[in-house]
Motif scaffolding. Structure first.
Motif, PDB file in Angstrom:
ATOM      1  N   VAL A 289       0.835  -1.207   0.000  1.00  0.00           N
ATOM      2  CA  VAL A 289       0.000   0.000   0.000  1.00  0.00           C
ATOM      3  C   VAL A 289       0.871   1.259   0.000  1.00  0.00           C
ATOM      4  CG1 VAL A 289      -1.642   1.338   1.380  1.00  0.00           C
ATOM      5  CG2 VAL A 289      -1.995  -1.088   1.065  1.00  0.00           C
ATOM      6  N   PHE A 290       2.073   1.168   0.574  1.00  0.00           N
ATOM      7  CA  PHE A 290       2.989   2.300   0.610  1.00  0.00           C
ATOM      8  C   PHE A 290       3.617   2.560  -0.759  1.00  0.00           C
ATOM      9  CE2 PHE A 290       7.556   3.410   1.021  1.00  0.00           C
ATOM     10  CZ  PHE A 290       7.443   4.702   1.529  1.00  0.00           C
ATOM     11  N   ILE A 291       4.083   1.517  -1.447  1.00  0.00           N
ATOM     12  CA  ILE A 291       4.848   1.700  -2.680  1.00  0.00           C
ATOM     13  C   ILE A 291       3.959   2.039  -3.872  1.00  0.00           C
ATOM     14  CG2 ILE A 291       4.832  -0.732  -3.377  1.00  0.00           C
ATOM     15  CD1 ILE A 291       7.790   1.713  -3.625  1.00  0.00           C
ATOM     16  N   PHE A 292       2.742   1.501  -3.923  1.00  0.00           N
ATOM     17  CA  PHE A 292       1.889   1.714  -5.097  1.00  0.00           C
ATOM     18  C   PHE A 292       1.520   3.193  -5.285  1.00  0.00           C
ATOM     19  CE2 PHE A 292      -2.310   1.872  -7.151  1.00  0.00           C
ATOM     20  CZ  PHE A 292      -1.972   1.320  -8.380  1.00  0.00           C
ATOM     21  N   PRO A 293       1.056   3.903  -4.247  1.00  0.00           N
ATOM     22  CA  PRO A 293       0.746   5.328  -4.451  1.00  0.00           C
ATOM     23  C   PRO A 293       1.965   6.162  -4.845  1.00  0.00           C
ATOM     24  CG  PRO A 293      -0.287   4.525  -2.438  1.00  0.00           C
ATOM     25  CD  PRO A 293       0.660   3.462  -2.897  1.00  0.00           C
ATOM     26  N   ILE A 294       3.152   5.825  -4.307  1.00  0.00           N
ATOM     27  CA  ILE A 294       4.349   6.570  -4.681  1.00  0.00           C
ATOM     28  C   ILE A 294       4.615   6.410  -6.175  1.00  0.00           C
ATOM     29  CG2 ILE A 294       6.852   6.728  -4.373  1.00  0.00           C
ATOM     30  CD1 ILE A 294       6.492   5.916  -1.501  1.00  0.00           C
ATOM     31  N   PHE A 295       4.476   5.178  -6.679  1.00  0.00           N
ATOM     32  CA  PHE A 295       4.707   4.938  -8.103  1.00  0.00           C
ATOM     33  C   PHE A 295       3.708   5.699  -8.973  1.00  0.00           C
ATOM     34  CE2 PHE A 295       3.282   2.410 -11.794  1.00  0.00           C
ATOM     35  CZ  PHE A 295       4.398   2.603 -12.598  1.00  0.00           C
ATOM     36  N   ILE A 418      11.987  -0.598   5.084  1.00  0.00           N
ATOM     37  CA  ILE A 418      12.900  -1.306   4.181  1.00  0.00           C
ATOM     38  C   ILE A 418      12.624  -0.947   2.729  1.00  0.00           C
ATOM     39  CG2 ILE A 418      13.508  -3.597   3.294  1.00  0.00           C
ATOM     40  CD1 ILE A 418      13.102  -4.633   6.182  1.00  0.00           C
ATOM     41  N   VAL A 419      11.351  -0.907   2.356  1.00  0.00           N
ATOM     42  CA  VAL A 419      10.989  -0.585   0.973  1.00  0.00           C
ATOM     43  C   VAL A 419      11.378   0.856   0.635  1.00  0.00           C
ATOM     44  CG1 VAL A 419       9.011  -0.142  -0.530  1.00  0.00           C
ATOM     45  CG2 VAL A 419       9.196  -2.309   0.673  1.00  0.00           C
ATOM     46  N   GLY A 420      11.117   1.787   1.560  1.00  0.00           N
ATOM     47  CA  GLY A 420      11.477   3.179   1.318  1.00  0.00           C
ATOM     48  C   GLY A 420      12.974   3.358   1.134  1.00  0.00           C
ATOM     49  N   THR A 421      13.768   2.698   1.967  1.00  0.00           N
ATOM     50  CA  THR A 421      15.228   2.794   1.868  1.00  0.00           C
ATOM     51  C   THR A 421      15.727   2.141   0.587  1.00  0.00           C
ATOM     52  OG1 THR A 421      15.424   2.740   4.273  1.00  0.00           O
ATOM     53  CG2 THR A 421      17.402   2.226   3.016  1.00  0.00           C
ATOM     54  N   TYR A 422      15.203   0.960   0.293  1.00  0.00           N
ATOM     55  CA  TYR A 422      15.608   0.256  -0.922  1.00  0.00           C
ATOM     56  C   TYR A 422      15.281   1.093  -2.166  1.00  0.00           C
ATOM     57  CZ  TYR A 422      15.906  -3.471  -4.429  1.00  0.00           C
ATOM     58  OH  TYR A 422      16.230  -4.216  -5.534  1.00  0.00           O
ATOM     59  N   LEU A 423      14.128   1.712  -2.169  1.00  0.00           N
ATOM     60  CA  LEU A 423      13.696   2.513  -3.314  1.00  0.00           C
ATOM     61  C   LEU A 423      14.663   3.664  -3.572  1.00  0.00           C
ATOM     62  CD1 LEU A 423      11.417   3.036  -5.400  1.00  0.00           C
ATOM     63  CD2 LEU A 423      10.344   4.493  -3.681  1.00  0.00           C
ATOM     64  N   GLU A 424      14.958   4.446  -2.534  1.00  0.00           N
ATOM     65  CA  GLU A 424      15.808   5.623  -2.716  1.00  0.00           C
ATOM     66  C   GLU A 424      17.233   5.231  -3.121  1.00  0.00           C
ATOM     67  OE1 GLU A 424      14.693   8.683  -2.744  1.00  0.00           O
ATOM     68  OE2 GLU A 424      12.676   7.940  -2.295  1.00  0.00           O
ATOM     69  N   ASN A 430      20.830   2.115  -9.780  1.00  0.00           N
ATOM     70  CA  ASN A 430      20.375   1.719 -11.117  1.00  0.00           C
ATOM     71  C   ASN A 430      20.643   2.785 -12.166  1.00  0.00           C
ATOM     72  OD1 ASN A 430      19.435  -0.763 -10.231  1.00  0.00           O
ATOM     73  ND2 ASN A 430      17.366  -0.021  -9.844  1.00  0.00           N
ATOM     74  N   ARG A 431      20.876   4.004 -11.740  1.00  0.00           N
ATOM     75  CA  ARG A 431      21.154   5.106 -12.674  1.00  0.00           C
ATOM     76  C   ARG A 431      22.537   4.961 -13.297  1.00  0.00           C
ATOM     77  NH1 ARG A 431      23.227  10.383 -12.601  1.00  0.00           N
ATOM     78  NH2 ARG A 431      22.016  11.892 -13.832  1.00  0.00           N
ATOM     79  N   GLN A 489      11.611  -3.896  -9.265  1.00  0.00           N
ATOM     80  CA  GLN A 489      12.436  -4.670  -8.344  1.00  0.00           C
ATOM     81  C   GLN A 489      11.821  -4.714  -6.946  1.00  0.00           C
ATOM     82  OE1 GLN A 489      16.177  -2.620  -8.684  1.00  0.00           O
ATOM     83  NE2 GLN A 489      16.891  -3.875 -10.395  1.00  0.00           N
ATOM     84  N   VAL A 490      11.222  -3.593  -6.523  1.00  0.00           N
ATOM     85  CA  VAL A 490      10.619  -3.535  -5.186  1.00  0.00           C
ATOM     86  C   VAL A 490       9.484  -4.543  -5.070  1.00  0.00           C
ATOM     87  CG1 VAL A 490       9.224  -2.120  -3.637  1.00  0.00           C
ATOM     88  CG2 VAL A 490      11.286  -1.168  -4.657  1.00  0.00           C
ATOM     89  N   PHE A 491       8.602  -4.579  -6.068  1.00  0.00           N
ATOM     90  CA  PHE A 491       7.500  -5.549  -6.018  1.00  0.00           C
ATOM     91  C   PHE A 491       8.032  -6.977  -6.039  1.00  0.00           C
ATOM     92  CE2 PHE A 491       4.758  -1.961  -7.283  1.00  0.00           C
ATOM     93  CZ  PHE A 491       3.702  -2.175  -6.416  1.00  0.00           C
TER      94      PHE A 491
END
Length: 523
Positions: A289-295, A418-424, A430-431, A489-491
């Motif tokens: 629920v956290f990652i989907f709205p951010i995307f 964990i998801v927030g840290t991994y995302l940032e 990946n850049r 990757q997060v999903f």
């Protein structure tokens, strides 16, 4: 045991209270930007609006058993509803950020009791044969609440002002308080309980619980903002969390009358397994629920309300599935078989999301994956809850429900952190790879920059500004592609976590038919 009209009034009351508590864990997320502007707060300061509520919640939930025993469950529930309602009004009236943070903490103290005690009230309201139905109704609130929070919050922010995300709680809270006073009763065990004298209360346990769990929740909530262990502030609270938690476990295992009886975990293998699975459930439920709205908002440009509307059908599907799953459990379908099915369905959701994420994805692309998520959550939550409490009696069942509730909340906090840290951090990593293919000596890159420059010149920009805009456009395309890869990757990571934890199901002991949830279990 209640029947007829009274039973369903109680059901409406406690499910509404459960929804209120869980909606408020996520409803403020979409209003933080507006709060920053209206209250002259920084990005770091406004994160405390979320953190203070979560910290109060996770401290209070495991203590609800003791507090209900000490003051009477009805009295404690009524007071918690009033506290939550009054604090909601005070949040909306706040004139600066630290007033709002303080009132959110108070709101979290009241809210922590609403979810945990609601479950106990439903257990007492339904006869043994209908217990899965009662748990299903409770599960509707747990699954739907965090999901519709962004929907409701987005609508309010788009059409009204941020204080209304708190004011909407007030009429529902008043109605719930009236129904509590008129219809909810204490079971005989609590009516006949003698409150402990103040000197006999496990004050050391209370202090260590607040120190350990509160510090851990603070680290999880604020870690990303403070750059984790690069910050002396986070390191200090991480040490306090370790000291508090180790001390808390030792104290509760040795105290004669512990505030939270951890020894109950040794009385039921299914409860111990259920506690771990509750952590996994919280991780997946809150992280997704956290990652989907951010995307959808950062990459696809959707509004908060649009994102919320996309999440709503899946949440409702999960809620409507709960009574069906309850009847399956009532018919004798083993939890040991249902939980793996739910895990695989949720993994299917994450795999599907990882595949369909793209810059051109639209609302229709996400409808069925989110419906699959709702089905998976339903098949996981209810079997874990009933399995964890089966066979426990009296205080043990109440303590078990409080523990699993706290662990589920901590799982959600770990998931988001964990998801927030991994995302940032993964976006930055990946850049690096595509940058090797972008160079002023590369023909494709030069042609792309020239095309962008000509486009901006055609729109009236001076040559130098058009070049700068062309470079910015190329950077935007690069970051969008990198972000797409990272969100995918997060999903995949969330789904992999569920697969790794799946063997835990093998530890579940098939419950005997005589092992039922004790109707006198209470918080």
């Amino acid at each position: 045991m209640e029947t007829g009209f009274t039973k369903w009034i109680i059901v409406v009351t406690v499910v509404l209270c459960c929804l209120l508590e869980l909606i408020d864990t996520s409803i403020v997320n979409v209003a933080l930007t507006q709060m920053m502007g209206n209250l002259s707060a920084t990005q770091q300061e406004v994160t405390w609006v979320v953190a203070s509520y979560g910290i109060a919640n996770v401290i209070v939930i495991p203590m609800t058993g003791f507090l209900a025993e000490q003051f009477g469950r009805k009295n404690y529930y009524f007071a918690s509803v009033l506290l939550f309602t009054i604090a909601s009004m005070a949040c909306g009236q706040s004139t600066n950020i630290w007033e709002l943070v303080a009132f959110r903490f108070i709101q979290g103290i009241g809210g922590g009791a609403l979810m945990a005690t609601s479950q106990a009230i439903l257990i007492d309201t339904f006869p043994p044969k209908q217990l899965p139905l009662g748990q299903a109704l409770f599960g509707m609130g747990v699954i739907i609440g965090p999901t519709i929070g962004p929907t409701l919050g987005g609508y309010i922010v788009d059409n009204y002002d941020w204080p209304w995300i708190f004011y909407v709680n007030v009429p529902v809270g008043i109605l719930a308080a009236i129904f509590t006073a008129l219809f909810i009763r204490d079971p005989e065990r609590i009516k006949n309980a003698i409150p402990r004298p103040l000197r006999e209360i496990d004050w050391a346990g209370v202090g260590l619980l607040i120190l350990g769990v509160g510090s851990l929740q603070l680290v999880l909530e604020q870690g990303e903002t403070e750059d984790w262990f690069e910050s002396a502030y986070i390191n200090t609270f991480a040490v306090l969390a370790a000291i508090g938690l180790i001390g808390f476990v030792w104290r509760e295992l040795t105290a004669r009358q512990p505030i939270v009886d951890l020894r109950v975990l040794g009385k039921s293998r299914n409860l111990a397994v259920g506690a771990i699975l509750s952590f996994v459930l919280g991780f997946g439920m809150f992280a997704s629920v956290f990652i989907f709205p951010i995307f959808t908002q950062r990459i696809l440009g959707f509004t908060a309300a649009q994102t919320g509307y996309m999440l709503l059908p899946g949440a409702l599907a999960s809620g409507f599935m709960m009574p069906v799953i309850g009847r399956m459990l009532q018919a004798g379908v083993p939890q040991k078989f249902m939980i793996p099915v739910g895990f695989f369905i949720f993994f299917g959701f994450t795999f599907w999301m990882a595949k369909i994420i793209s810059p051109t994805a639209g609302e229709d692309d996400f409808f069925w994956p989110l419906m699959v998520r709702g089905l998976g959550m339903g098949l996981i939550f209810l079997p874990i809850t009933t399995m964890s409490l089966a066979g426990l009696k009296g205080k043990d069942a109440g303590q078990a429900a409080g523990l699993t509730g706290m662990i589920r909340q901590l799982g959600g906090s770990f998931g988001v952190a964990i998801v927030g840290t991994y995302l940032e951090r993964s976006i930055a990593q990946n850049r690096i790879s595509p940058l090797a293919h972008i160079s002023l000596y590369d023909t494709n890159t030069v042609q792309r920059i020239q095309a962008f420059t000509q486009n901006f010149l055609a729109h009236g920009f001076p040559l130098e500004q058009a070049r700068q805009q062309a470079y910015a456009a190329l950077e935007g395309i690069l970051m969008k592609q990198v972000s797409i890869i990272t969100y995918s990757q997060v999903f995949s990571m969330i789904g992999l976590f569920f697969v790794i934890c799946l063997p835990l199901v093998l530890l579940i002991k098939r419950a005997k038919t005589s092992e039922k949830i004790d109707l006198n279990a209470a918080h």
